[in-house]
Every structure is written in C-alpha cells, then in structure tokens.
Design a protein around this motif. Structure first.
Motif, mmCIF file in Angstrom:
data_model
loop_
_atom_site.group_PDB
_atom_site.id
_atom_site.type_symbol
_atom_site.label_atom_id
_atom_site.label_comp_id
_atom_site.label_asym_id
_atom_site.label_seq_id
_atom_site.Cartn_x
_atom_site.Cartn_y
_atom_site.Cartn_z
ATOM 1 N N LEU A 219 32.500 11.093 19.114
ATOM 2 C CA LEU A 219 33.681 11.856 19.493
ATOM 3 C C LEU A 219 33.654 13.306 19.000
ATOM 4 O O LEU A 219 33.979 14.227 19.768
ATOM 5 N N PRO A 220 33.245 13.583 17.740
ATOM 6 C CA PRO A 220 33.184 14.981 17.304
ATOM 7 C C PRO A 220 32.187 15.823 18.096
ATOM 8 O O PRO A 220 32.345 17.042 18.190
ATOM 9 N N ARG A 221 31.180 15.178 18.656
ATOM 10 C CA ARG A 221 30.213 15.929 19.471
ATOM 11 C C ARG A 221 30.906 16.498 20.705
ATOM 12 O O ARG A 221 30.585 17.591 21.168
ATOM 13 N N ILE A 222 31.879 15.745 21.219
ATOM 14 C CA ILE A 222 32.652 16.212 22.369
ATOM 15 C C ILE A 222 33.616 17.313 21.944
ATOM 16 O O ILE A 222 33.722 18.351 22.602
ATOM 17 N N TRP A 223 34.319 17.079 20.842
ATOM 18 C CA TRP A 223 35.259 18.087 20.339
ATOM 19 C C TRP A 223 34.562 19.424 20.087
ATOM 20 O O TRP A 223 35.118 20.487 20.385
ATOM 21 N N LEU A 224 33.358 19.357 19.531
ATOM 22 C CA LEU A 224 32.635 20.569 19.144
ATOM 23 C C LEU A 224 31.743 21.108 20.260
ATOM 24 O O LEU A 224 31.011 22.073 20.046
ATOM 25 N N GLY A 225 31.804 20.489 21.429
ATOM 26 C CA GLY A 225 31.014 20.966 22.564
ATOM 27 C C GLY A 225 29.524 20.732 22.433
ATOM 28 O O GLY A 225 28.722 21.436 23.055
ATOM 29 N N GLN A 226 29.124 19.731 21.638
ATOM 30 C CA GLN A 226 27.701 19.425 21.456
ATOM 31 C C GLN A 226 27.279 18.385 22.501
ATOM 32 O O GLN A 226 26.833 17.286 22.191
ATOM 33 N N TRP A 227 27.409 18.793 23.775
ATOM 34 C CA TRP A 227 27.229 17.864 24.882
ATOM 35 C C TRP A 227 25.827 17.279 24.958
ATOM 36 O O TRP A 227 25.651 16.126 25.371
ATOM 37 N N ASP A 228 24.823 18.076 24.562
ATOM 38 C CA ASP A 228 23.455 17.583 24.695
ATOM 39 C C ASP A 228 23.115 16.500 23.663
ATOM 40 O O ASP A 228 22.049 15.885 23.731
ATOM 41 N N MET A 229 24.043 16.237 22.732
ATOM 42 C CA MET A 229 23.801 15.186 21.750
ATOM 43 C C MET A 229 24.621 13.926 22.012
ATOM 44 O O MET A 229 24.436 12.920 21.329
ATOM 45 N N VAL A 230 25.517 13.969 22.987
ATOM 46 C CA VAL A 230 26.369 12.809 23.250
ATOM 47 C C VAL A 230 25.531 11.591 23.631
ATOM 48 O O VAL A 230 25.704 10.498 23.078
ATOM 49 N N ARG A 231 24.611 11.757 24.536
ATOM 50 C CA ARG A 231 23.797 10.605 24.976
ATOM 51 C C ARG A 231 22.623 10.330 24.035
ATOM 52 O O ARG A 231 22.041 9.252 24.059
ATOM 53 N N ARG A 232 22.274 11.308 23.216
ATOM 54 C CA ARG A 232 21.119 11.153 22.330
ATOM 55 C C ARG A 232 21.478 10.568 20.964
ATOM 56 O O ARG A 232 20.621 9.970 20.303
ATOM 57 N N LEU A 233 22.718 10.772 20.522
ATOM 58 C CA LEU A 233 23.078 10.528 19.130
ATOM 59 C C LEU A 233 22.683 9.151 18.626
ATOM 60 O O LEU A 233 22.145 9.018 17.524
ATOM 61 N N HIS A 234 22.952 8.122 19.391
ATOM 62 C CA HIS A 234 22.727 6.754 18.913
ATOM 63 C C HIS A 234 21.404 6.158 19.379
ATOM 64 O O HIS A 234 21.181 4.950 19.243
ATOM 65 N N LYS A 235 20.499 6.996 19.902
ATOM 66 C CA LYS A 235 19.165 6.543 20.291
ATOM 67 C C LYS A 235 18.147 7.326 19.475
ATOM 68 O O LYS A 235 18.005 8.534 19.648
ATOM 69 N N ILE A 236 17.442 6.644 18.608
ATOM 70 C CA ILE A 236 16.566 7.294 17.643
ATOM 71 C C ILE A 236 15.125 7.331 18.158
ATOM 72 O O ILE A 236 14.547 6.282 18.454
ATOM 73 N N PRO A 237 14.549 8.534 18.268
ATOM 74 C CA PRO A 237 13.189 8.652 18.798
ATOM 75 C C PRO A 237 12.126 8.248 17.773
ATOM 76 O O PRO A 237 12.441 7.927 16.615
ATOM 77 N N ASP A 238 10.872 8.299 18.206
ATOM 78 C CA ASP A 238 9.773 7.838 17.366
ATOM 79 C C ASP A 238 9.315 8.852 16.330
ATOM 80 O O ASP A 238 8.305 8.624 15.662
ATOM 81 N N THR A 239 10.028 9.956 16.182
ATOM 82 C CA THR A 239 9.621 10.974 15.216
ATOM 83 C C THR A 239 10.167 10.695 13.818
ATOM 84 O O THR A 239 10.202 11.584 12.967
ATOM 85 N N VAL A 240 10.586 9.473 13.574
ATOM 86 C CA VAL A 240 10.975 9.027 12.241
ATOM 87 C C VAL A 240 10.455 7.605 12.071
ATOM 88 O O VAL A 240 10.417 6.822 13.031
ATOM 89 N N THR A 241 10.011 7.282 10.877
ATOM 90 C CA THR A 241 9.517 5.934 10.605
ATOM 91 C C THR A 241 10.664 4.959 10.375
ATOM 92 O O THR A 241 10.721 3.895 10.969
ATOM 93 N N GLU A 242 11.601 5.346 9.508
ATOM 94 C CA GLU A 242 12.759 4.492 9.225
ATOM 95 C C GLU A 242 14.029 5.328 9.269
ATOM 96 O O GLU A 242 14.080 6.429 8.706
ATOM 97 N N PHE A 243 15.035 4.808 9.944
ATOM 98 C CA PHE A 243 16.307 5.517 10.079
ATOM 99 C C PHE A 243 17.437 4.599 9.620
ATOM 100 O O PHE A 243 17.542 3.451 10.057
ATOM 101 N N GLY A 244 18.301 5.123 8.733
ATOM 102 C CA GLY A 244 19.452 4.366 8.269
ATOM 103 C C GLY A 244 20.738 4.965 8.815
ATOM 104 O O GLY A 244 20.977 6.164 8.680
#
Length: 323
Positions: A219-244
């Motif tokens: 929701l804050p991504r929408i409030w702050l106009g960070q539209w390019d992260m709305v669909r990406r935020l909860h999908k973690i790419p392979d550029t990290v070994t472990e994500f918490g």
C-alpha cells in the motif's frame, strides 16, 4: 538521570542477548544452505583479497558449521574472520532509524566498522536514494573487500532492499555503474574485477548473500507513487541467496489488514516469511524486537561464516593454481 538511562539500556541489551542465545539454540539446525555462487574455477588469474590470517585460524573458521554457530564461537573464532558489510536501510520517516537494530548486531559480536557508513559513520542508511547507485556501491564493496554486503531494510528500506535486488537482475533496463562509496561518485564503468577469480564481470548478475525486509507492504508503494515496485515487491529474484520477510498482521501503515501477503521466490532464492507480533508496532519493530532480531542474527552469522569460508577457499585455490 543519564547514568540511569545508560545502565537501563545496558541491562536491556543483556536480557536481549540472553534471549537470542536461547533462540539460536532452538533454531532449525537442518536448514539447507544453497550455494552462494558457482564454484571458483581453476583458471583464476590473480589471488583474491589478501586475508593475512594464520593457517590455523583459517582452519578453525573452515571447521565451523554455519547453521550451528554458538555465541562462544562467534567471539573466539568467527570474530577473527573478515565480515561482509551490512547496510541497514531505514524507513521514509527519518525519526525512526535502523540504528537501534545496528547496535543490537554490534552487541551480539558483529564488527562495528562493517556496519557504519564509511563516509559519515552512521549506523542507518537513508532509503530515499538511488537504487542503481546502491547496486553500484555493492559491486564496489565486492571488488575491494571480496564479499557482497547484506541488506536489511525497514518499511521503505525493505522496498529499497528488494529494488536493489531487481537492479542487480537488470530488471529495470538501465545501465549500472560502479559507485565509489568513499568518494560518493560514479567510476563510470559497468564491470568489476571479480576478487575471487581475477576475471572481469558485469555488475548485473551479482548476488547478495542475505537480505531482509521488515514491515514492508504494498500500500505505501501506491501512496508514494512507487508504481514499478507494486508488482515486484513480493516476488524475490535470484540475485539474493536467502531473503527474510518480517511482517506484522494488522500493520495498517504497511497495508496489512489482517494476514500479511507472503513474499515468494521467482526462482531459486530461499525466501522465508516470519510473522512478528502485532504489538511491536510498525515503527517499534526496529527497536530490537526479540522475534525478528533473533531470527535475523541467526541468518547474519550464518552468512558471515559462509562468506568468510568462501573467501578462504578461494584464496587457497588461487595460490595453489599459481604454484
């Protein structure tokens, strides 16, 4: 009054450290540890970063079990090893920083100089900066220190953490330049010399050993106009070994109206979702909340060990190849 506050703070740290000790003892010892990077080839053209460690010390570090490191081993063995930098990214509200959490890591035994910003000594980084610049900074550190930094972000800092992972994946399509954090300027180059192989390689594709997002929502991504992260935020790419991912239920500032949306791996990254008691509060969670602090410390010291072991093995392999 000041003395009483310092004394109280000291007692609180001791209590917290005791709780973390027992939490670590109960941590899952059967966790699978994915490979941090491809094996170092026999074609290395230059030795890696010089460690200047005695052979016996290296052997003791290599003998550690990364998933089962005790507090005593942190102090007597792991403290002798080089450590990756940790970049703690604070939320959009500057009054609440990651400094308390950074102090917790230092109290647990992490090298303070690997947490402080080398330019101003701060323990907490602003999350409103340029993600491409931060990705370039990670590349600079890797080239000069032989270890990719870890990223830990709260609120918007968690968003910036994920965004940097996408920068390293080349997902935004723009050019990444190496950024010198000491001079705070671009070096106008898009590649580095890999310190473990001696070969040139691009910034894109570098992999962070460990990253975490605390109380970060869509929701804050929408409030702050960070539209390019709305669909990406909860999908973690392979550029990290472990994500918490550490989320609070009914965290209205993060947009969690009940159960938090889980983070998922888009490939082979190990992604863990941890629920933090809602009573901690969106801003209060950074003040060394016991649940996520113990869990993050477990992962931090595990990857500290893994990165140190990888660097030692690379140095040995490079020297053997030159003989």
């Amino acid at each position: 009054m000041t003395g009483n506050l310092v004394s109280l703070r000291s007692r609180l740290w001791r209590v917290l450290c005791t709780v973390v000790f027992f939490a670590n003892a109960a941590a899952g010892a059967d966790d699978e540890t994915p490979a941090l990077a491809p094996e170092i080839g026999a074609t290395a053209t230059a030795p890696p970063i010089a460690l200047h460690l005695e052979r016996e010390t290296e052997d003791r570090i290599l003998a550690l079990a990364p998933e089962k490191i005790s507090d005593a081993e942190v102090q007597s063995v792991l403290a002798l090893a080089p450590a990756p930098r940790i970049i703690n990214l604070q939320g959009v509200v500057g009054l609440v920083t990651m400094a308390p959490f950074a102090e917790f890591l230092i109290a647990m035994g992490y090298p303070e100089e690997r947490i402080r910003n080398p330019r101003d000594g701060a323990l907490s980084y602003n999350s409103s900066g340029d993600s491409a610049r931060l990705a370039g900074t990670l590349a600079w550190y890797y080239e000069h220190e032989g270890m990719m930094p870890m990223l830990i972000g709260h609120s918007q800092g968690g968003m910036m953490t994920v965004r940097v992972l996408y920068e390293l994946a080349g997902d935004f399509g723009h050019t990444l330049f190496v950024w010198n954090p000491l001079r705070d300027e671009s070096e106008r180059r898009t590649s580095i010399v890999d310190p473990l192989t001696g070969h040139e390689r691009p910034i894109v594709g570098l992999r962070v050993p460990y990253a975490a997002a605390i109380a970060t929502g869509t929701l804050p991504r929408i409030w702050l106009g960070q539209w390019d992260m709305v669909r990406r935020l909860h999908k973690i790419p392979d550029t990290v070994t472990e994500f918490g991912a550490y989320s609070l239920e009914w965290d209205l500032l993060a947009g969690n109206f009940g159960r938090a949306e889980p983070y998922l791996a888009s490939g082979d990254a190990l992604v863990r979702n941890i629920s933090v008691p809602w009573a901690a509060g969106h801003t209060g969670v950074v003040f060394a909340n016991l649940v996520h602090s113990a869990d993050i410390w477990y992962s931090v010291k595990k990857h500290w060990c893994l990165e140190a072991q990888r660097l030692i093995r690379a140095e040995r392999q490079a020297h053997a190849a030159q003989q």
